[in-house]
Motif scaffolding. Structure first.
Motif, PDB file in Angstrom:
ATOM      1  N   MET A   1      14.204  79.642  21.742  1.00  0.00           N
ATOM      2  CA  MET A   1      14.231  80.172  21.332  1.00  0.00           C
ATOM      3  C   MET A   1      15.091  81.460  20.681  1.00  0.00           C
ATOM      4  N   ALA A   2      14.646  82.193  22.184  1.00  0.00           N
ATOM      5  CA  ALA A   2      15.865  83.124  22.567  1.00  0.00           C
ATOM      6  C   ALA A   2      17.245  83.433  22.433  1.00  0.00           C
ATOM      7  N   ARG A   3      17.282  82.054  21.596  1.00  0.00           N
ATOM      8  CA  ARG A   3      19.385  82.209  21.448  1.00  0.00           C
ATOM      9  C   ARG A   3      19.341  81.752  19.992  1.00  0.00           C
ATOM     10  N   VAL A   4      18.032  81.651  19.404  1.00  0.00           N
ATOM     11  CA  VAL A   4      18.309  81.652  18.141  1.00  0.00           C
ATOM     12  C   VAL A   4      17.696  83.282  17.492  1.00  0.00           C
ATOM     13  N   TRP A   5      16.646  83.859  17.583  1.00  0.00           N
ATOM     14  CA  TRP A   5      16.079  85.116  16.911  1.00  0.00           C
ATOM     15  C   TRP A   5      16.354  85.862  18.734  1.00  0.00           C
ATOM     16  N   PRO A   6      17.175  86.290  19.269  1.00  0.00           N
ATOM     17  CA  PRO A   6      17.777  86.935  20.717  1.00  0.00           C
ATOM     18  C   PRO A   6      16.718  88.238  19.501  1.00  0.00           C
ATOM     19  N   ASN A   7      16.013  89.098  21.532  1.00  0.00           N
ATOM     20  CA  ASN A   7      15.240  90.902  20.677  1.00  0.00           C
ATOM     21  C   ASN A   7      13.686  90.207  20.083  1.00  0.00           C
ATOM     22  N   VAL A   8      14.025  89.433  19.251  1.00  0.00           N
ATOM     23  CA  VAL A   8      12.756  89.241  18.503  1.00  0.00           C
ATOM     24  C   VAL A   8      11.236  88.523  19.292  1.00  0.00           C
ATOM     25  N   PHE A   9      10.109  88.784  19.274  1.00  0.00           N
ATOM     26  CA  PHE A   9       8.526  87.819  19.200  1.00  0.00           C
ATOM     27  C   PHE A   9       8.691  87.003  18.485  1.00  0.00           C
ATOM     28  N   VAL A  10       8.833  85.967  18.664  1.00  0.00           N
ATOM     29  CA  VAL A  10       8.482  84.086  17.957  1.00  0.00           C
ATOM     30  C   VAL A  10       7.495  83.583  18.668  1.00  0.00           C
ATOM     31  N   GLU A  11       6.200  83.639  18.311  1.00  0.00           N
ATOM     32  CA  GLU A  11       5.671  82.889  18.704  1.00  0.00           C
ATOM     33  C   GLU A  11       5.430  81.025  18.495  1.00  0.00           C
ATOM     34  N   PRO A  12       5.478  80.536  19.300  1.00  0.00           N
ATOM     35  CA  PRO A  12       5.524  79.371  18.876  1.00  0.00           C
ATOM     36  C   PRO A  12       4.800  78.633  18.117  1.00  0.00           C
ATOM     37  N   ALA A  13       3.425  78.812  17.819  1.00  0.00           N
ATOM     38  CA  ALA A  13       2.367  78.385  16.497  1.00  0.00           C
ATOM     39  C   ALA A  13       2.542  78.830  15.399  1.00  0.00           C
ATOM     40  N   ASN A  14       3.611  80.310  15.215  1.00  0.00           N
ATOM     41  CA  ASN A  14       3.998  80.366  14.249  1.00  0.00           C
ATOM     42  C   ASN A  14       4.855  80.061  13.864  1.00  0.00           C
ATOM     43  N   LEU A  15       6.141  79.030  14.614  1.00  0.00           N
ATOM     44  CA  LEU A  15       6.788  78.297  14.512  1.00  0.00           C
ATOM     45  C   LEU A  15       6.453  76.928  13.199  1.00  0.00           C
ATOM     46  N   THR A  16       5.325  77.000  14.274  1.00  0.00           N
ATOM     47  CA  THR A  16       4.344  75.444  13.683  1.00  0.00           C
ATOM     48  C   THR A  16       4.120  75.634  11.941  1.00  0.00           C
ATOM     49  N   VAL A  17       3.675  76.149  11.917  1.00  0.00           N
ATOM     50  CA  VAL A  17       2.816  76.521  11.048  1.00  0.00           C
ATOM     51  C   VAL A  17       4.206  77.288   9.769  1.00  0.00           C
ATOM     52  N   HIS A  18       4.871  77.189   9.961  1.00  0.00           N
ATOM     53  CA  HIS A  18       5.994  77.582   9.342  1.00  0.00           C
ATOM     54  C   HIS A  18       7.008  76.498   8.443  1.00  0.00           C
ATOM     55  N   ILE A  19       6.824  75.625   9.697  1.00  0.00           N
ATOM     56  CA  ILE A  19       7.682  74.611   9.861  1.00  0.00           C
ATOM     57  C   ILE A  19       6.610  73.899   8.638  1.00  0.00           C
ATOM     58  N   SER A  20       5.738  73.520   8.873  1.00  0.00           N
ATOM     59  CA  SER A  20       4.294  72.728   8.012  1.00  0.00           C
ATOM     60  C   SER A  20       4.461  73.340   6.581  1.00  0.00           C
ATOM     61  N   ALA A  21       4.944  74.544   6.592  1.00  0.00           N
ATOM     62  CA  ALA A  21       4.394  74.315   4.796  1.00  0.00           C
ATOM     63  C   ALA A  21       6.018  74.556   4.763  1.00  0.00           C
ATOM     64  N   LEU A  22       7.167  74.774   5.259  1.00  0.00           N
ATOM     65  CA  LEU A  22       8.489  73.459   4.823  1.00  0.00           C
ATOM     66  C   LEU A  22       8.288  72.572   4.053  1.00  0.00           C
ATOM     67  N   ARG A  23       7.469  71.645   5.269  1.00  0.00           N
ATOM     68  CA  ARG A  23       7.429  70.201   4.841  1.00  0.00           C
ATOM     69  C   ARG A  23       6.315  69.710   3.847  1.00  0.00           C
ATOM     70  N   ARG A  24       5.124  70.805   3.360  1.00  0.00           N
ATOM     71  CA  ARG A  24       4.095  70.507   2.179  1.00  0.00           C
ATOM     72  C   ARG A  24       5.106  71.116   1.528  1.00  0.00           C
ATOM     73  N   VAL A  25       6.312  72.170   1.490  1.00  0.00           N
ATOM     74  CA  VAL A  25       7.270  72.528  -0.246  1.00  0.00           C
ATOM     75  C   VAL A  25       8.257  71.602  -0.248  1.00  0.00           C
ATOM     76  N   LEU A  26       8.622  70.355   0.285  1.00  0.00           N
ATOM     77  CA  LEU A  26       9.639  70.217   0.075  1.00  0.00           C
ATOM     78  C   LEU A  26       8.814  68.541   0.243  1.00  0.00           C
ATOM     79  N   ARG A  27       7.674  67.463   0.105  1.00  0.00           N
ATOM     80  CA  ARG A  27       6.568  66.703   0.270  1.00  0.00           C
ATOM     81  C   ARG A  27       7.820  65.498   1.184  1.00  0.00           C
ATOM     82  N   ASP A  28       7.955  66.343   2.844  1.00  0.00           N
ATOM     83  CA  ASP A  28       8.761  65.813   3.696  1.00  0.00           C
ATOM     84  C   ASP A  28       7.501  64.145   3.949  1.00  0.00           C
ATOM     85  N   GLY A  29       8.535  63.250   4.286  1.00  0.00           N
ATOM     86  CA  GLY A  29       7.223  61.893   4.068  1.00  0.00           C
ATOM     87  C   GLY A  29       6.395  61.449   3.280  1.00  0.00           C
ATOM     88  N   ARG A  30       6.946  61.851   2.409  1.00  0.00           N
ATOM     89  CA  ARG A  30       5.292  61.535   0.958  1.00  0.00           C
ATOM     90  C   ARG A  30       6.951  60.704   0.292  1.00  0.00           C
TER      91      ARG A  30
END
Length: 75
Positions: A1-30
């Motif tokens: 994450m340090a390479r993708v978002w240098p100098n930005v604090f990104v909590e792994p749990a936040n990333l999980t929540v947003h990926i889950s939201a993207l999957r829901r919108v895209l209907r991923d897995g259906r």
């Protein structure tokens, strides 16, 4: 994450929540559609095919308004 978002604090749990939201919108897995996969120990990867429908040049006012009007079409 340090390479993708240098100098930005990104909590792994936040990333999980947003990926889950993207999957829901895209209907991923259906209907056997997969868009985002998890790479254990590495992160996530977008794996769906991408098609370029047209080319928009970033310069020019008319092109900027066309970019704003584009919508992601999800069946």
């Amino acid at each position: 994450m340090a390479r993708v978002w240098p100098n930005v604090f990104v909590e792994p749990a936040n990333l999980t929540v947003h990926i889950s939201a993207l999957r829901r919108v895209l209907r991923d897995g259906r209907d056997r559609n997969r868009f985002i996969i998890n790479i254990p120990g590495r992160g996530y990867r977008f794996v769906a095919s991408v098609a370029v429908l047209g080319r928009l040049e970033p310069d020019g006012i008319e092109n900027r308004s066309a970019l704003r009007e584009q919508r992601l079409a999800i069946p």
